[in-house]
Design a protein around this motif. Structure first.
Motif, PDB file in Angstrom:
ATOM      1  N   SER A 108     -30.143  55.482  48.836  1.00  0.00           N
ATOM      2  CA  SER A 108     -31.045  54.391  48.444  1.00  0.00           C
ATOM      3  C   SER A 108     -30.381  53.028  48.644  1.00  0.00           C
ATOM      4  O   SER A 108     -31.047  52.044  49.004  1.00  0.00           O
ATOM      5  N   SER A 109     -29.070  52.970  48.412  1.00  0.00           N
ATOM      6  CA  SER A 109     -28.350  51.708  48.603  1.00  0.00           C
ATOM      7  C   SER A 109     -28.378  51.276  50.069  1.00  0.00           C
ATOM      8  O   SER A 109     -28.590  50.100  50.387  1.00  0.00           O
ATOM      9  N   VAL A 110     -28.171  52.233  50.967  1.00  0.00           N
ATOM     10  CA  VAL A 110     -28.204  51.913  52.400  1.00  0.00           C
ATOM     11  C   VAL A 110     -29.599  51.459  52.800  1.00  0.00           C
ATOM     12  O   VAL A 110     -29.762  50.493  53.577  1.00  0.00           O
ATOM     13  N   ILE A 111     -30.602  52.125  52.254  1.00  0.00           N
ATOM     14  CA  ILE A 111     -31.985  51.747  52.573  1.00  0.00           C
ATOM     15  C   ILE A 111     -32.276  50.323  52.090  1.00  0.00           C
ATOM     16  O   ILE A 111     -32.882  49.506  52.807  1.00  0.00           O
ATOM     17  N   ALA A 112     -31.847  50.001  50.852  1.00  0.00           N
ATOM     18  CA  ALA A 112     -32.054  48.643  50.322  1.00  0.00           C
ATOM     19  C   ALA A 112     -31.358  47.616  51.204  1.00  0.00           C
ATOM     20  O   ALA A 112     -31.913  46.550  51.501  1.00  0.00           O
ATOM     21  N   SER A 113     -30.136  47.942  51.630  1.00  0.00           N
ATOM     22  CA  SER A 113     -29.380  47.023  52.471  1.00  0.00           C
ATOM     23  C   SER A 113     -30.022  46.846  53.843  1.00  0.00           C
ATOM     24  O   SER A 113     -30.083  45.733  54.382  1.00  0.00           O
ATOM     25  N   LEU A 114     -30.517  47.937  54.429  1.00  0.00           N
ATOM     26  CA  LEU A 114     -31.181  47.852  55.736  1.00  0.00           C
ATOM     27  C   LEU A 114     -32.478  47.047  55.634  1.00  0.00           C
ATOM     28  O   LEU A 114     -32.801  46.250  56.524  1.00  0.00           O
ATOM     29  N   LEU A 115     -33.239  47.300  54.557  1.00  0.00           N
ATOM     30  CA  LEU A 115     -34.472  46.540  54.367  1.00  0.00           C
ATOM     31  C   LEU A 115     -34.171  45.047  54.227  1.00  0.00           C
ATOM     32  O   LEU A 115     -34.882  44.198  54.783  1.00  0.00           O
ATOM     33  N   PHE A 116     -33.103  44.742  53.522  1.00  0.00           N
ATOM     34  CA  PHE A 116     -32.687  43.340  53.383  1.00  0.00           C
ATOM     35  C   PHE A 116     -32.262  42.769  54.740  1.00  0.00           C
ATOM     36  O   PHE A 116     -32.557  41.614  55.064  1.00  0.00           O
ATOM     37  N   ALA A 117     -31.576  43.575  55.544  1.00  0.00           N
ATOM     38  CA  ALA A 117     -31.072  43.092  56.838  1.00  0.00           C
ATOM     39  C   ALA A 117     -32.197  42.738  57.802  1.00  0.00           C
ATOM     40  O   ALA A 117     -32.074  41.796  58.591  1.00  0.00           O
ATOM     41  N   VAL A 118     -33.304  43.478  57.744  1.00  0.00           N
ATOM     42  CA  VAL A 118     -34.367  43.288  58.735  1.00  0.00           C
ATOM     43  C   VAL A 118     -35.548  42.484  58.210  1.00  0.00           C
ATOM     44  O   VAL A 118     -36.461  42.169  58.979  1.00  0.00           O
ATOM     45  N   HIS A 119     -35.573  42.131  56.938  1.00  0.00           N
ATOM     46  CA  HIS A 119     -36.757  41.481  56.353  1.00  0.00           C
ATOM     47  C   HIS A 119     -37.064  40.161  57.078  1.00  0.00           C
ATOM     48  O   HIS A 119     -36.216  39.287  57.192  1.00  0.00           O
ATOM     49  N   PRO A 120     -38.286  39.987  57.584  1.00  0.00           N
ATOM     50  CA  PRO A 120     -38.628  38.784  58.359  1.00  0.00           C
ATOM     51  C   PRO A 120     -38.547  37.485  57.565  1.00  0.00           C
ATOM     52  O   PRO A 120     -38.430  36.415  58.170  1.00  0.00           O
ATOM     53  N   ILE A 121     -38.630  37.566  56.249  1.00  0.00           N
ATOM     54  CA  ILE A 121     -38.575  36.344  55.441  1.00  0.00           C
ATOM     55  C   ILE A 121     -37.251  35.621  55.618  1.00  0.00           C
ATOM     56  O   ILE A 121     -37.111  34.438  55.314  1.00  0.00           O
ATOM     57  N   HIS A 122     -36.236  36.337  56.141  1.00  0.00           N
ATOM     58  CA  HIS A 122     -34.895  35.763  56.266  1.00  0.00           C
ATOM     59  C   HIS A 122     -34.680  34.974  57.554  1.00  0.00           C
ATOM     60  O   HIS A 122     -33.616  34.395  57.732  1.00  0.00           O
TER      61      HIS A 122
END
Length: 916
Positions: free
Chosen positions: A119-133
């Motif tokens: 789940s931690s890796v998934i949260a980190s990947l979602l953060f890495a690709v989120h378009p808002i960034h």
């Protein structure tokens, strides 16, 4: 706390690189222009202490126009970029990409405190690709978010180590946490909110309390049934230390901004100046708007100011449903996380803390900010959102029925977000692409129309830019900046009448002065530039100079610290031939800003007008102390030194000209003046090289062509001078000195009497009273053995110059010849080498043209025509062809020596004419 493996690090770096590789092809756009291109704090010549005295945009914190955004450590990283690559945008974007990858890795480590590895890796990947960034990563100014987040997360990780065995306090991690909080705050202000997260972590995670447990303990203590437990006392001590350090940081921060909040207008944040309840309803509605951007980042916009989100002015507005729904959902999550024990509630609680606490400074709930919505401020809150999503996915995937569906949904979200991010990066390629993409999302924001217009204006596409500026005035009729933009564009299109009308409309929209109320606090500082723009427009008409001066004085009366008004007025006063008053205006501007090299340069120009070269040179030197690469100061101070009688200054003049050509390698004037210096110092080969380089850069460079020909003729290379003179006369057929020199060479070297005669006759066609040309024509007649015509010619020349003794002597000689020899008698004529120019043959040094193709002794004026505060300063040189009138004492002495030598040659001519 589990460690992050190399495979996980490699995975995150790969994903970040895949999503943001195309950001390396983007330029400096939007706020990057003010923070990077226009920010002098990036330059190595600027003292490092200025980074701690100025705001993020390079404006002194003490100035009212400052945004009060104090981020010196972020600016320091920009300065390092500049040190290695100057303004190469690739290096800035690359460093942002690296910082985003670092944030993702540190965030993964934080996630492992509350989630399992997967789940931690998934949260980190979602953060890495989120378009808002994309705004925070691809926009260079977003580096403030990235840097602050790194130290924000590091501070939190450090604090998690402050609990020792048996609940003891480990002070070292706490000290490190305080230091990291300070660093995070110096990268961006929201870094200080990590203290609140640490406090929540200490109470509810480290100590394991729930809200009911705390309430029960408090009631027991208040009833006197029990004392405060030792563990609770230790917790209170840690919290007190954290809160005290936070308070200290807040006090320092308040001192830095000098207890002043930045001044924003209703255009920046309409709700901030709206009455109740519209203000409260709108600010609360903005919370679900931000939450929706995290949940569905399909329509992103770089600017959400002005009319992007209409005000919520009534309780009956249907948008209030979204506000109520948001608070109900948030409240239920808070109750769940605080009331119930267990890992799930703790994870939700920390996710909510990461969402809510870092967003508070940008929420408008406690103090107004200069925007309505800003995607980059969601960078840290999105961490909490990603933890919530990963935690929810974990709960769903644990159910066998939903496991496959949860994986499919997760894969789709990650893939679509990555594609959206990759596509969104291209929007940041240029200002035009960025603002056009924003207009697809929102057409009710006049600022976006203005910014597209600015992008087209920068490309010199004024016709299209005008259409966008006019549209901005239709979207927001009371937008002063939009009307200023229309006026400026009309001016660029040479439609002065329409430009003046637009400026007058902008002027009429300015708030009226209210007695006893500070004017500057009620209007954006750059809006006062309407007076400057209007004055700059009408002063082109010589009959309206007083009217222009009145506008400058009106701006100054409204804002006594309006530096630009003094600068522009000083320039006008110089034009009105009032150098003393111009000096007063510039001195007043210098009282407001003594670190402005342009002001010292302008004052130097005033002293030149006042015939005070020593003071002028002092001010040029002061400008160069502040900015060693100040191009016009380098150039004009070198000219001043060149003209001075002090030979000790000539090496410094050469040094400055060399520095100038290094900064302006395509400006022929620098090489020309280096050539003039070399000619004066008798360095003929060097002078020839500089002159040729000036001519290569500017083929029709009048003065360089003539002086190169003159140099050849001085160094016995007359035949090499002829093609140079031909080129000169092709560009400037009426160049008198060129014709004289060409005639001299044709007569003396080529024995071309006819060609020389044409040169001198052409001079007289242009100027019948040219004594030198006429006298030389008389000599031509003598060479043609037409003594009668030579006599008549000399008589006419003597009328033009009755006090020139040599003309009378030559007339007497010719008359003597006529009387002795008669018209048919064979005469011995003077050698062509000495008689060709005859009479008063001007020494070559006197023929030297000391002039530049551009007028550089002009004042510098900031370019305040643009309707944005991030307007850029530019100085343009005007073409002229004036000869320098001043000559030094040394030059005068040299001329006299050469004049004596010329008179000796005249005596030789006379002896030849007398047949001696």
């Amino acid at each position: 706390m589990a460690d992050v493996s190399l495979k996980e690090i490699a995975l995150i770096i790969g994903v970040v690189a895949a999503c943001y590789w195309n950001s390396l092809f983007c330029g400096f756009v939007f706020d990057d222009v003010s923070a990077i291109l226009d920010n002098k704090d990036l330059h190595p010549s600027t003292p490092l202490k200025n980074l701690f005295q100025n705001d993020f945009w390079g404006t002194p914190m003490s100035e009212e126009r400052s945004h009060k955004s104090y981020r010196p450590f972020t600016v320091l990283t920009f300065r390092l970029n500049y040190l290695f690559s100057e303004l190469n945008a690739v290096s800035y974007h690359l460093l942002n990409l690296v910082f985003h990858a670092v944030v993702c890795i540190v965030f993964l480590k934080v996630c492992k405190l509350f989630l399992d590895n997967r789940s931690s890796v998934i949260a980190s990947l979602l953060f890495a690709v989120h378009p808002i960034h994309t705004e925070a990563v691809t926009g260079v100014v977003g580096r403030a978010e990235l840097l602050s987040s790194i130290f924000f997360l590091a501070a939190f990780l450090s604090y998690t180590k402050s609990k020792g065995p048996d609940n003891t306090i480990v002070w070292t991690p706490i000290a490190v946490t305080v230091c990291l909080v300070a660093v995070a705050t110096l990268c961006k202000e929201q870094g200080i909110t990590v203290v609140g997260i640490c406090c929540v972590y200490e109470v509810f995670i480290a100590q394991g309390y729930t809200l009911p447990m705390l309430l029960d303990a408090a009631m027991q203590i208040l009833r006197g049934k029990c004392s405060i437990p030792y563990s609770m006392l230790q917790t209170l001590l840690k919290l007190i230390v954290l809160m005290f350090s936070t308070l200290l940081l807040v006090v320092v921060r308040v001192q830095v901004i000098q207890s002043q909040l930045p001044v924003f207008t209703r255009f920046d944040n309409p709700a901030a100046v709206s009455p109740s309840p519209a203000r409260q309803l709108t600010f609360n509605y903005l919370l679900p708007v931000n939450a929706w951007l995290l949940l569905n980042p399909s329509e992103l916009c770089c600017d959400w100011t002005m009319g992007t989100i209409p005000l919520v002015e009534s309780f009956l507005d249907i948008r209030n449903i979204a506000t109520v729904t948001f608070f109900c959902l948030l409240g239920s999550l808070i109750v769940f996380s605080l009331r119930y024990p267990g890992d799930s509630s703790k994870t939700v609680l920390m996710a909510l803390c990461l969402i809510v606490l870092p967003f508070i400074p940008a929420s408008n709930l406690f103090f107004p900010v200069g925007f309505v919505v800003a995607e980059r401020v969601l960078y840290v809150p999105s961490m909490g959102f990603c933890i919530l999503v990963a935690h929810g996915w974990k709960r769903l995937s644990n159910k066998s029925v939903l496991r496959k569906l949860s994986w499919i949904c997760l894969s789709v979200v990650l893939f679509t977000h990555a594609l959206k991010t990759l596509h969104r990066n291209w929007d940041w390629e240029s200002e035009y692409t960025l603002f056009m993409s924003a207009l697809k999302v929102n057409k009710n924001n006049a600022k976006l129309w203005n910014n597209v217009g600015h992008a087209l204006e920068n490309e010199k596409n004024f016709e299209r830019a005008l259409r966008f500026f006019i549209q901005a005035t239709q979207v927001q009729p009371d937008d002063i900046g939009a009307h200023m933009n229309v006026g400026r564009t009309y001016k660029n299109l040479n439609k002065t009448k329409e430009a003046e009308e637009s400026y007058m409309i902008a002027k009429s929209l300015m708030p009226q002065i209210i007695p006893g109320k500070k004017y500057a606090a009620r209007v954006a500082p750059n809006h006062l530039n309407v007076y400057i723009n209007l004055a700059n427009l009408i002063r082109a008409n010589e009959s309206r100079l007083e009217e222009a001066d009145q506008l400058y004085r009106q701006a100054i009366s409204m804002r006594p610290d309006f530096k630009q008004a003094y600068i522009s007025r000083g320039e006008l006063l110089l034009k009105m031939n009032k150098p003393v008053k111009a000096k007063e205006a510039y001195l007043r501007a210098l009282e407001l800003d003594r670190t402005n090299a342009d002001l010292w340069y302008n004052l130097a120009i005033v002293y030149i007008e006042l015939k005070e070269p020593t003071e002028a040179l002092k001010n040029f030197n002061r400008a160069l102390e502040l900015n060693p690469k100040h191009k016009l100061s380098l150039f004009n101070s070198a000219l001043l030194m060149q003209e001075s009688a002090d030979p000790a200054l000539r090496p410094e003049a050469k040094k400055r000209l060399l520095s100038y050509v290094k900064e302006e390698p395509q400006d022929a004037n620098g090489y020309f003046n280096l050539g003039m210096l070399a000619m004066d110092d008798k360095r003929d080969a060097e002078a020839e090289s500089w002159m040729k380089k000036a001519i290569r850069l500017q083929p029709g460079f009048r003065s360089a062509l003539f002086n190169l020909a003159l140099l050849y003729s001085q160094t016995a290379k007359e035949l090499m001078a002829l093609p140079v003179l031909e080129e000169l006369l092709r560009y400037y057929p009426d160049h008198t000195k060129g014709l004289i020199l060409k005639g001299d060479i044709l007569m003396n070297q080529k024995k071309d009497i006819s060609g020389a005669k044409k040169c001198f006759e052409k001079i007289l066609e242009m100027d019948p009273n040219n004594v030198q040309g006429k006298h030389n024509l008389c000599v031509v007649y003598f060479e043609e053995r037409d003594l009668i015509k030579a006599e008549k010619c000399l008589v006419e020349t003597l009328v033009l110059a009755p006090h020139e003794e040599y003309i009378q002597r030559h007339l007497n000689i010719v008359r003597s010849k006529i009387s002795l020899l008669g018209a048919a008698e064979q005469s011995t004529f003077p050698a062509a080498g000495t008689a060709a120019v005859g009479g008063k043959k001007i020494p070559f040094e006197n023929l030297k043209e000391v002039k530049n193709e551009q007028k550089t002794t002009q004042t510098l004026n900031s370019n305040i025509n643009k309707g944005q505060s991030n307007s850029k300063k530019r100085t343009e040189k005007n073409n002229t062809d004036k000869e320098t009138k001043k000559k030094s004492t040394k030059e005068i002495k040299d001329i006299e020596k050469k004049r004596v030598a010329a008179l000796k040659r005249l005596e030789e001519i006379e002896r030849i004419l007398n047949g001696e």
